[in-house]
Design a protein around this motif. Structure first.
Motif, short mmCIF file in Angstrom:
data_model
loop_
_atom_site.label_atom_id
_atom_site.label_comp_id
_atom_site.label_asym_id
_atom_site.label_seq_id
_atom_site.Cartn_x
_atom_site.Cartn_y
_atom_site.Cartn_z
N LEU A 196 10.29 -10.91 5.03
CA LEU A 196 9.13 -11.74 5.45
C LEU A 196 8.35 -11.06 6.60
N ILE A 197 9.30 -10.55 7.47
CA ILE A 197 8.56 -9.63 8.76
C ILE A 197 8.08 -8.55 8.15
N GLY A 198 8.58 -7.85 7.38
CA GLY A 198 8.05 -6.72 6.76
C GLY A 198 8.80 -5.51 7.13
N ILE A 199 9.99 -5.53 7.54
CA ILE A 199 10.64 -4.45 8.17
C ILE A 199 11.56 -3.86 7.02
N ALA A 200 11.61 -4.36 5.96
CA ALA A 200 12.22 -3.84 4.77
C ALA A 200 11.58 -4.63 3.35
N THR A 201 11.77 -3.55 2.40
CA THR A 201 11.45 -4.11 1.01
C THR A 201 12.20 -4.85 0.24
N PRO A 202 11.98 -5.73 -0.65
CA PRO A 202 12.84 -6.69 -1.35
C PRO A 202 13.97 -5.85 -1.81
N THR A 203 13.66 -4.37 -2.08
CA THR A 203 14.75 -3.66 -2.91
C THR A 203 15.96 -3.30 -1.60
N PRO A 210 15.30 -15.19 -1.33
CA PRO A 210 14.96 -14.08 -2.49
C PRO A 210 15.46 -14.45 -3.81
N SER A 211 14.43 -14.39 -4.79
CA SER A 211 14.47 -14.95 -6.12
C SER A 211 14.30 -13.84 -7.06
N ILE A 212 15.45 -13.72 -8.23
CA ILE A 212 14.92 -12.78 -9.17
C ILE A 212 13.80 -12.93 -10.03
N VAL A 213 13.49 -14.23 -10.27
CA VAL A 213 12.23 -14.62 -10.79
C VAL A 213 11.15 -14.11 -10.23
N LEU A 214 11.06 -14.17 -8.83
CA LEU A 214 9.91 -13.76 -8.07
C LEU A 214 9.90 -12.11 -8.07
N VAL A 215 10.94 -11.66 -8.06
CA VAL A 215 10.82 -9.97 -8.25
C VAL A 215 10.28 -9.60 -9.48
N LEU A 216 10.68 -10.28 -10.60
CA LEU A 216 10.09 -9.84 -11.90
C LEU A 216 8.65 -10.16 -11.75
N LEU A 217 8.30 -11.59 -11.55
CA LEU A 217 6.97 -11.86 -11.44
C LEU A 217 5.93 -11.28 -10.80
N PRO A 243 -7.56 -2.30 -5.30
CA PRO A 243 -7.39 -3.83 -5.10
C PRO A 243 -6.24 -3.98 -4.20
N ASP A 244 -6.13 -5.22 -3.31
CA ASP A 244 -5.16 -5.47 -2.37
C ASP A 244 -3.94 -5.64 -3.54
N PRO A 245 -2.61 -5.03 -3.09
CA PRO A 245 -1.43 -5.35 -4.06
C PRO A 245 -0.90 -6.46 -3.97
N VAL A 246 -0.30 -7.04 -5.19
CA VAL A 246 0.51 -8.42 -5.19
C VAL A 246 1.95 -7.79 -5.06
N THR A 247 2.46 -8.15 -4.05
CA THR A 247 4.23 -7.73 -3.76
C THR A 247 5.00 -8.82 -3.92
N ALA A 248 6.26 -8.40 -4.06
CA ALA A 248 7.33 -9.41 -4.08
C ALA A 248 7.42 -10.24 -2.62
N ILE A 249 7.05 -9.44 -1.66
CA ILE A 249 6.95 -10.15 -0.42
C ILE A 249 5.85 -11.25 -0.21
N ALA A 260 6.90 -15.25 0.45
CA ALA A 260 6.56 -16.05 1.53
C ALA A 260 5.59 -17.32 1.00
N GLY A 261 4.80 -17.06 -0.13
CA GLY A 261 4.20 -18.31 -0.84
C GLY A 261 5.25 -19.28 -1.55
N ALA A 262 6.28 -18.85 -1.82
CA ALA A 262 7.35 -19.87 -2.51
C ALA A 262 8.21 -20.52 -1.52
N LEU A 263 8.17 -20.07 -0.25
CA LEU A 263 9.33 -20.52 0.57
C LEU A 263 8.95 -22.09 1.14
N PHE A 264 7.69 -22.42 1.40
CA PHE A 264 7.17 -23.89 1.59
C PHE A 264 7.45 -24.74 0.63
#
Length: 334
Positions: A228-235, A125-132, A152-158, A162-166
């Motif tokens: 990543l599993i979706g059982i909790a939000t980043p917050t 989890p990165s603070i930059v990604l949360v802000l972005l 539109p389909d939302p863009v979330t920190a999740i 997921a995209g930044a992990l690899f």
């Protein structure tokens, strides 16, 4: 010269209070101080320092081992803190003296520490990604309205996590390959540590390493896995991480109320700095739009030969250049 009202769109000034209020009530941004608290708690209780020292000793007896250990610890600290400054300072204070004493080339040592410290920006989890994620969601909604899409389909920190992990893990792999290649080509730049430990001591160190690494690793799995599993939000995951870091400190007998006071004060300072920069950069973007700068940039990018690919390359080059001078939050909002 002309009327000043023809130069600047003063209607943009009316958006200043809305921008500030919108930042303060933005629920995903609550994760920022919680992640900061988690990282500072791991730093002030010396848990991160113990992790770094143990892994450094484990790999230190091989060529380039200290550099490899710094990269691995940088990855673990990035995933457990998400704070670039805390990671670099911790590794610099603990690793640089050992690397210099072992005879490492100064450029290799400092470059490795700085490079490993930047992993906190990309590995979730990165603070930059949360802000972005907040910025991209607004841009996504605006672009959808221009296309005539109302939902539109939302863009979330999740999604960003997921995209930044690899790419983050790939960057770690490339750093490790670089250390190994440098140690092979120029062994004098990355010498091993001289060690006279007995086999039973090495076994004890490996066992101690497992004990030291297990708690932060479990915390990383819980925080990142729940997102990543979706059982909790980043917050929500950030709240679990903050509590989990405190529990680890208590179990490790490194927690005191003085440390809690220090961590709380540091969290307040860093969070205030982040949000002041965030609000200031947001104000700058409004002034920039008031002068019509967004239209100039849009026309410039749209008229580039090569279409969207050329525009993306130009934007990436500009961000790369601005990264030498501006804080990452300012770059995001600019």
């Amino acid at each position: 010269v002309g009327d000043y009202r023809e130069i600047f769109n003063f209607r943009m000034i009316g958006f200043f209070p809305q921008r500030i209020f919108g930042t303060m009530i933005n629920e995903p941004l609550v994760a920022v101080p919680l992640f900061i608290f988690m990282g500072i708690m791991l730093e002030k209780t010396k848990i991160a320092a113990g992790l770094l020292q143990s892994i450094g000793e484990l790999f230190g007896t091989t060529k380039g081992g200290l550099g490899i250990g710094v990269v691995i610890v940088g990855m673990l600290l990035a995933a457990s803190t998400g704070i670039v400054g805390a990671t670099v300072v911790t590794m610099g204070m603990l690793s640089l003296p050992s690397m210099m004493k072992a005879g490492y080339d100064q450029k290799i040592a400092t470059g490795t520490i700085c490079a490993a410290g930047t992993l906190g920006q990309i590995i979730p989890p990165s603070i930059v990604l949360v802000l972005l994620a907040t910025i991209l969601q607004g841009a996504n909604e605006e672009a959808a309205l221009l296309r005539g899409e109302l939902a539109p389909d939302p863009v979330t920190a999740i999604d960003l996590f997921a995209g930044a992990l690899f790419p983050g893990l790939l960057l770690v792999f490339l750093y490790l390959c670089y250390q190994i290649i440098i140690a092979f080509i120029n062994p004098s730049s990355s010498p091993p540590l001289v060690s006279h430990r007995e086999n039973n001591d090495e076994d004890t160190n490996v066992f101690d390493l497992i004990k030291i690494i297990s708690a932060p690793l479990i915390l990383i799995i819980i925080v990142l896995g729940s997102i990543l599993i979706g059982i909790a939000t980043p917050t929500e995951s950030a709240a679990v991480g903050a509590v989990g870091a405190t529990v680890i400190a208590i179990v490790s007998n490194k927690f005191t109320f003085q440390i809690l006071k220090t961590v709380s004060q540091e969290t307040t300072k860093i969070s205030s700095m982040v949000f002041i920069i965030l609000i200031g950069a947001s104000m700058f973007s409004l002034v920039f739009r008031g002068f019509g700068g967004d239209i100039v940039v849009e026309e410039f990018l749209m008229n580039l030969p090569g279409g969207a690919i050329s525009a993306m390359l130009i934007v990436m080059a500009i961000i790369f250049f601005l990264g030498f001078f501006l804080d990452f939050i300012e770059i995001i909002f600019v």
